[in-house]
Design a protein around this motif. Sequence first.
Motif, PDB file in Angstrom:
ATOM      1  N   TRP A 229       0.834  -1.203   0.000  1.00  0.00           N
ATOM      2  CA  TRP A 229       0.000   0.000   0.000  1.00  0.00           C
ATOM      3  C   TRP A 229       0.869   1.253   0.000  1.00  0.00           C
ATOM      4  CZ3 TRP A 229      -4.760  -0.973  -1.299  1.00  0.00           C
ATOM      5  CH2 TRP A 229      -5.276  -2.246  -1.033  1.00  0.00           C
ATOM      6  N   SER A 230       1.912   1.248  -0.785  1.00  0.00           N
ATOM      7  CA  SER A 230       2.844   2.367  -0.849  1.00  0.00           C
ATOM      8  C   SER A 230       2.816   2.988  -2.248  1.00  0.00           C
ATOM      9  CB  SER A 230       4.261   1.879  -0.524  1.00  0.00           C
ATOM     10  OG  SER A 230       5.207   2.838  -0.900  1.00  0.00           O
ATOM     11  N   THR A 231       2.521   4.283  -2.317  1.00  0.00           N
ATOM     12  CA  THR A 231       2.549   4.968  -3.609  1.00  0.00           C
ATOM     13  C   THR A 231       3.969   4.965  -4.173  1.00  0.00           C
ATOM     14  OG1 THR A 231       2.808   7.116  -2.525  1.00  0.00           O
ATOM     15  CG2 THR A 231       0.566   6.453  -3.100  1.00  0.00           C
ATOM     16  N   THR A 232       4.954   5.087  -3.309  1.00  0.00           N
ATOM     17  CA  THR A 232       6.346   5.088  -3.747  1.00  0.00           C
ATOM     18  C   THR A 232       6.707   3.769  -4.412  1.00  0.00           C
ATOM     19  OG1 THR A 232       6.937   6.616  -1.976  1.00  0.00           O
ATOM     20  CG2 THR A 232       8.743   5.389  -2.999  1.00  0.00           C
ATOM     21  N   VAL A 233       6.339   2.655  -3.776  1.00  0.00           N
ATOM     22  CA  VAL A 233       6.657   1.337  -4.334  1.00  0.00           C
ATOM     23  C   VAL A 233       5.963   1.146  -5.681  1.00  0.00           C
ATOM     24  CG1 VAL A 233       6.389  -1.162  -4.016  1.00  0.00           C
ATOM     25  CG2 VAL A 233       7.180   0.256  -2.121  1.00  0.00           C
ATOM     26  N   LEU A 234       4.698   1.523  -5.771  1.00  0.00           N
ATOM     27  CA  LEU A 234       3.991   1.352  -7.050  1.00  0.00           C
ATOM     28  C   LEU A 234       4.586   2.253  -8.132  1.00  0.00           C
ATOM     29  CD1 LEU A 234       0.219   0.856  -6.161  1.00  0.00           C
ATOM     30  CD2 LEU A 234       1.896  -0.839  -6.858  1.00  0.00           C
ATOM     31  N   ASN A 235       4.929   3.487  -7.793  1.00  0.00           N
ATOM     32  CA  ASN A 235       5.563   4.376  -8.774  1.00  0.00           C
ATOM     33  C   ASN A 235       6.896   3.810  -9.254  1.00  0.00           C
ATOM     34  OD1 ASN A 235       4.013   6.723  -9.480  1.00  0.00           O
ATOM     35  ND2 ASN A 235       4.231   7.424  -7.373  1.00  0.00           N
ATOM     36  N   GLU A 236       7.706   3.335  -8.331  1.00  0.00           N
ATOM     37  CA  GLU A 236       9.000   2.754  -8.704  1.00  0.00           C
ATOM     38  C   GLU A 236       8.814   1.511  -9.562  1.00  0.00           C
ATOM     39  OE1 GLU A 236      10.953   2.143  -4.941  1.00  0.00           O
ATOM     40  OE2 GLU A 236      11.507   4.264  -4.762  1.00  0.00           O
ATOM     41  N   THR A 237       7.828   0.692  -9.218  1.00  0.00           N
ATOM     42  CA  THR A 237       7.596  -0.546  -9.968  1.00  0.00           C
ATOM     43  C   THR A 237       7.108  -0.258 -11.378  1.00  0.00           C
ATOM     44  OG1 THR A 237       7.075  -1.696  -7.902  1.00  0.00           O
ATOM     45  CG2 THR A 237       6.432  -2.784  -9.946  1.00  0.00           C
ATOM     46  N   VAL A 238       6.211   0.714 -11.541  1.00  0.00           N
ATOM     47  CA  VAL A 238       5.717   1.005 -12.892  1.00  0.00           C
ATOM     48  C   VAL A 238       6.833   1.606 -13.748  1.00  0.00           C
ATOM     49  CG1 VAL A 238       4.747   3.367 -12.655  1.00  0.00           C
ATOM     50  CG2 VAL A 238       3.624   1.684 -14.143  1.00  0.00           C
ATOM     51  N   GLU A 239       7.739   2.358 -13.131  1.00  0.00           N
ATOM     52  CA  GLU A 239       8.878   2.879 -13.890  1.00  0.00           C
ATOM     53  C   GLU A 239       9.824   1.750 -14.303  1.00  0.00           C
ATOM     54  OE1 GLU A 239      10.741   6.310 -12.165  1.00  0.00           O
ATOM     55  OE2 GLU A 239       8.820   7.376 -12.051  1.00  0.00           O
ATOM     56  N   LYS A 240      10.029   0.761 -13.420  1.00  0.00           N
ATOM     57  CA  LYS A 240      10.838  -0.408 -13.773  1.00  0.00           C
ATOM     58  C   LYS A 240      10.176  -1.200 -14.901  1.00  0.00           C
ATOM     59  CE  LYS A 240      12.923  -1.209  -9.244  1.00  0.00           C
ATOM     60  NZ  LYS A 240      12.906  -2.080  -8.056  1.00  0.00           N
ATOM     61  N   ALA A 241       8.850  -1.318 -14.833  1.00  0.00           N
ATOM     62  CA  ALA A 241       8.111  -2.043 -15.880  1.00  0.00           C
ATOM     63  C   ALA A 241       8.282  -1.336 -17.225  1.00  0.00           C
ATOM     64  CB  ALA A 241       6.639  -2.168 -15.509  1.00  0.00           C
ATOM     65  N   LEU A 242       8.205  -0.017 -17.220  1.00  0.00           N
ATOM     66  CA  LEU A 242       8.411   0.732 -18.467  1.00  0.00           C
ATOM     67  C   LEU A 242       9.839   0.527 -18.973  1.00  0.00           C
ATOM     68  CD1 LEU A 242       7.451   2.698 -20.645  1.00  0.00           C
ATOM     69  CD2 LEU A 242       8.196   4.564 -19.142  1.00  0.00           C
ATOM     70  N   PHE A 243      10.800   0.572 -18.075  1.00  0.00           N
ATOM     71  CA  PHE A 243      12.196   0.343 -18.466  1.00  0.00           C
ATOM     72  C   PHE A 243      12.345  -1.035 -19.108  1.00  0.00           C
ATOM     73  CE2 PHE A 243      16.424  -1.342 -17.571  1.00  0.00           C
ATOM     74  CZ  PHE A 243      17.214  -0.393 -18.227  1.00  0.00           C
ATOM     75  N   LYS A 244      11.735  -2.055 -18.505  1.00  0.00           N
ATOM     76  CA  LYS A 244      11.829  -3.415 -19.046  1.00  0.00           C
ATOM     77  C   LYS A 244      11.141  -3.509 -20.399  1.00  0.00           C
ATOM     78  CE  LYS A 244      12.617  -6.018 -14.833  1.00  0.00           C
ATOM     79  NZ  LYS A 244      13.798  -6.802 -15.171  1.00  0.00           N
ATOM     80  N   ALA A 245      10.027  -2.787 -20.580  1.00  0.00           N
ATOM     81  CA  ALA A 245       9.340  -2.772 -21.874  1.00  0.00           C
ATOM     82  C   ALA A 245      10.228  -2.140 -22.943  1.00  0.00           C
ATOM     83  CB  ALA A 245       8.019  -2.010 -21.759  1.00  0.00           C
ATOM     84  N   LYS A 246      10.907  -1.050 -22.589  1.00  0.00           N
ATOM     85  CA  LYS A 246      11.814  -0.401 -23.549  1.00  0.00           C
ATOM     86  C   LYS A 246      13.006  -1.288 -23.841  1.00  0.00           C
ATOM     87  CE  LYS A 246      12.363   3.617 -21.503  1.00  0.00           C
ATOM     88  NZ  LYS A 246      12.575   5.050 -21.204  1.00  0.00           N
ATOM     89  N   GLU A 247      13.535  -1.935 -22.798  1.00  0.00           N
ATOM     90  CA  GLU A 247      14.678  -2.837 -22.946  1.00  0.00           C
ATOM     91  C   GLU A 247      14.336  -3.998 -23.878  1.00  0.00           C
ATOM     92  OE1 GLU A 247      17.698  -3.885 -19.511  1.00  0.00           O
ATOM     93  OE2 GLU A 247      15.932  -5.169 -19.392  1.00  0.00           O
TER      94      GLU A 247
END
Length: 179
Positions: A145-163
């Motif tokens: 239930w952390s906005t920080t964790v979800l924000n970090e995770t969605v940014e990692k997901a975008l990075f992996k999609a670009k990768e």
Amino acid sequence: LQRKNMIDPNTGCWNQRGMDELFSREMSRAHDDNKPLTLMLFEVKVENKELGKAEIEAEKMIFSEVAQRIRGTIRPHDVVAKKEDNQFLVLLTDCNESMAEILVQRIIKNMFIDKFYIKKYKSYDTSMSPVLTVGVTSNDETGIWSTTVLNETVEKALFKAKEAELENNYYYLKPGLDN
């Protein structure tokens, strides 16, 4: 006046400041109701060799149209924000992992059903169609239930999609895993 300061003037979406406030409020509500939240992060690229004044204006029109197409696909209570120059953040309330995958596929499909017609020199130019790369995460069944964790995770997901060079596609990443 406060609301005006939280809206992106070009797209009519919330800006980062507005999304931060809404996300915090929605996270608290979702936690109280024990309902999942999903975040989607869209990166939009417009292939354009010339960046004259007309092309910059056309690019703004494309971003505005992308925002409209996202809003036209998601549910009325979901939220779209312009995160950075070429990114949109989508917050989906009461949205589990399977619903998130259905919605992201629908958004991508609806993005390209119709061509992007951008008025240029009294004619229409379709050469500036966008390319999307999308990261998706959801706290569904994670207990996070952390906005920080979800924000970090969605940014990692975008990075992996670009990768993975997933153009006009998405990468789903579950938060809290060692990713």
